[in-house]
Write an enzyme that holds these catalytic residues in place. Structure first.
Site, mmCIF file in Angstrom:
data_model
loop_
_atom_site.group_PDB
_atom_site.id
_atom_site.type_symbol
_atom_site.label_atom_id
_atom_site.label_comp_id
_atom_site.label_asym_id
_atom_site.label_seq_id
_atom_site.Cartn_x
_atom_site.Cartn_y
_atom_site.Cartn_z
ATOM 1 C CB SER A 99 -0.801 -0.001 1.176
ATOM 2 O OG SER A 99 -1.996 -0.625 0.945
ATOM 3 C CE LYS A 102 -4.550 2.165 -0.914
ATOM 4 N NZ LYS A 102 -3.912 0.827 -0.581
ATOM 5 C CB SER A 348 -4.795 1.149 3.439
ATOM 6 O OG SER A 348 -3.994 0.975 2.403
ATOM 7 C CG ASN A 350 -6.710 -1.818 -2.005
ATOM 8 O OD1 ASN A 350 -5.705 -1.175 -1.411
ATOM 9 N ND2 ASN A 350 -6.929 -3.259 -1.927
ATOM 10 N N GLY A 462 1.869 -0.570 4.438
ATOM 11 C CA GLY A 462 1.633 -1.350 3.381
ATOM 12 C C GLY A 462 1.663 -2.772 4.015
ATOM 13 C CB SER A 463 0.373 -5.419 5.380
ATOM 14 O OG SER A 463 0.467 -4.483 6.155
#
Length: 544
Positions: A99, A102, A348, A350, A462-463
């Site tokens: 992520s 982004k 986050s 998407n 981010g994962s």
């Protein structure tokens, strides 16, 4: 964000055994200093370098964590004011940013669309009025708003009714032509099809709640009153666009395992509820994607028209453009982009990233496509000093595992945007470490608590399976603002978040002259249910 191995079918996900990654060491070679405040500058090993301040040794020590054995770590730390690089570990390596993708998407959106940019959703017609009858078709035209709620469609319907229209002799036509018909991003996984973080992208869609998870419906399944009874279920928003098949689900005696799952069947809008739920158990609540969000929006709007006493005689048609001479009957305007940035970045989201990418494409090239949007994002990154030849971005969110961005380029971007006129609004959208309010802390609200980084560090998380990242800003103990980008890949442990946190906490504790490494907690043999490979806000209700 790239495709996770584990899908968020249930709110509690299985844990994974902890494995480890081989540590790599490289000579500390720094180029000659170049550039100014918004450009990364490499410190010379001679004189007052990181080895003198202890920063290099402190971060290197943290990166010896056994969970990183066999994997890859790319870390860059810079002085936010001068641009001087204070630490660099394999900063040019192209790794999956998850992520953190982004970051370039959001920056380009603010720069190219502007912080006051708003989406419009309109009801229009070319028909003629005869008293309370509209003779002709009614058009529902979307421009890509990923935050449109059922109540917004209800307000549109109310405006149509308030104009005096009671009957429409033609069809309801849903115009989603602002975007192309490619609904899913490049290399997104088919087995994520019903998972809400992988919803289809359309210029007309519906979000079920104020998390604004566009293209999804919330399914809540509760146990029956006695064993053997079928579970009771509700949909939010209430809609006949999806069908629920609960024939394979049963209520079982209290104390038995809860095995209930909720998942949409491939290529359809039939949602299957299967398994067992014990008497007295908490309801299972799932955010499930719909097949074809344009039809979903049209169905919700049609229901709202009926509720307000407006009858559409003809059928519903999808994907046809509104004639240029159509006259507006009702309009809904979205929140400005600077406000949309908050649910987008804090949680986050998407689908916000992908809608913004296609919107950028439409506004800059007249094409609401991923290719056009990504080309514009890349062009803007180049104006910020990012070396776009060193990275690959294939979607707006980072769900694709094909994204590769070096930590050094993320750090360059974080430095460059500090002079942008919209920087304050963008900066405010970043999650804040240990801020308990979900609208402030977002994906960081349970991290780095009781440390100098709490309420200090701001960053994008981010994962994905085997990929984790954290990039943002923190102020050290001497009052110096720092930029950091940490990208970790190819590890087998269930989580490496505490390693990222240790680095940022070490930075927050540093005086600029002395730095003591903050050791991350020792790896556990088994991680708790909330310590998974998905972005924490992707697990609803979000544990982070």
């Amino acid at each position: 964000m790239s495709r996770p191995v584990i899908r968020a079918k249930r709110r509690t996900l299985p844990t994974h055994p902890t494995r480890t990654r081989a540590r790599r060491t490289h000579p500390w070679i720094w180029p000659v200093a170049v550039g100014l405040a918004c450009t990364l500058t490499w410190s010379s090993p001679a004189g007052a370098g990181p080895s003198d301040t202890g920063l290099k040794g402190a971060i290197d020590t943290i990166l010896t964590d056994a969970r990183l054995d066999g994997g890859a770590a790319s870390v860059v730390i810079a002085d936010a004011t001068t641009g001087e690089t204070l630490y660099r570990r394999d900063g040019a390596d192209r790794l999956m940013p998850a992520s953190n993708t982004k970051l370039p998407t959001s920056v380009a959106a603010m720069a190219l669309l502007g912080p006051d940019y708003r989406y419009r959703t309109d009801a229009l017609s070319t028909g003629s009025r005869h008293g309370s009858v509209l003779r002709g078709d009614l058009y529902l035209r979307g421009t890509g708003d990923p935050t449109t709620l059922a109540e917004d469609y209800d307000e549109l319907a109310a405006q149509v009714a308030e104009s005096g229209i009671k009957r429409i002799t033609g069809r309801l036509i849903a115009d989603d032509t602002r975007f192309d018909t490619q609904r899913l991003g490049r290399s997104w996984a088919a087995d994520d099809e019903s998972s809400y973080y992988s919803a289809q992208i359309s210029a007309l869609t519906v979000a079920p709640d104020t998390d604004y998870d566009s293209g999804t419906v919330v399914v809540e399944a509760a146990p029956g009153t006695e064993p053997g009874a079928a579970p009771r279920f509700t949909l939010t928003p209430p809609t006949g666009y999806v069908a629920v098949d609960a024939r394979a689900a049963r209520t079982v005696p209290a104390g038995q395992p809860d095995t209930l799952t909720v998942e949409r069947q491939h290529g359809s809008n039939t949602i299957s509820i299967t398994g067992n739920i014990p008497v007295g158990a908490n309801p299972t609540k799932e955010w499930v994607t719909v097949w074809e969000p344009t039809g979903y929006a049209a169905a919700v709007f049609a229901d709202a028209l009926t509720a307000h006493g407006v009858r559409v005689t003809g059928p519903t048609r999808l994907g046809r453009p509104t004639p240029e001479d159509a006259k507006p009957l009702a309009t809904h305007t979205s929140m400005p982009l600077k406000e949309l940035m908050h649910p987008f970045m804090k949680l986050s989201n998407n689908m916000h990233a992908e809608a913004l990418t296609k919107t950028i494409g439409h506004e800059t090239a007249g094409k609401g496509t991923w290719n056009a949007g990504l080309a514009a994002i890349s062009a803007h990154l180049a104006t910020e000093g990012v070396d776009t030849a060193t990275l690959r971005q294939v979607d707006g969110s980072g769900l694709s595992r094909m994204n590769n961005i070096p930590a050094a380029q993320l750090a360059k971007l974080l430095l460059a945007v500090r002079t942008a006129p919209w920087y304050a609004d963008w900066y405010a959208s970043l999650p804040v470490a240990c801020a308990p309010d979900r609208a402030v802390g977002g994906t960081l609200r349970s991290r780095m608590c009781k440390t100098p980084a709490a309420l200090n560090a701001r960053a994008k998380t981010g994962s994905l399976t085997g990929a984790s990242a954290l990039s943002g800003y923190v102020t050290d103990a001497g009052g110096r603002e720092l930029v950091y980008s940490i990208v970790l890949n190819n590890y087998l442990a269930s989580s490496v978040k505490s390693i990222e946190d240790a680095i940022v906490t070490t930075l927050a504790s540093s005086t600029g002259t002395t730095t003591t490494p903050v050791r991350p907690p020792a790896p556990r043999a088994a991680a708790p249910a909330t310590d998974t490979t998905l972005e924490c806000s992707w697990r609803k209700p979000a544990p982070c």
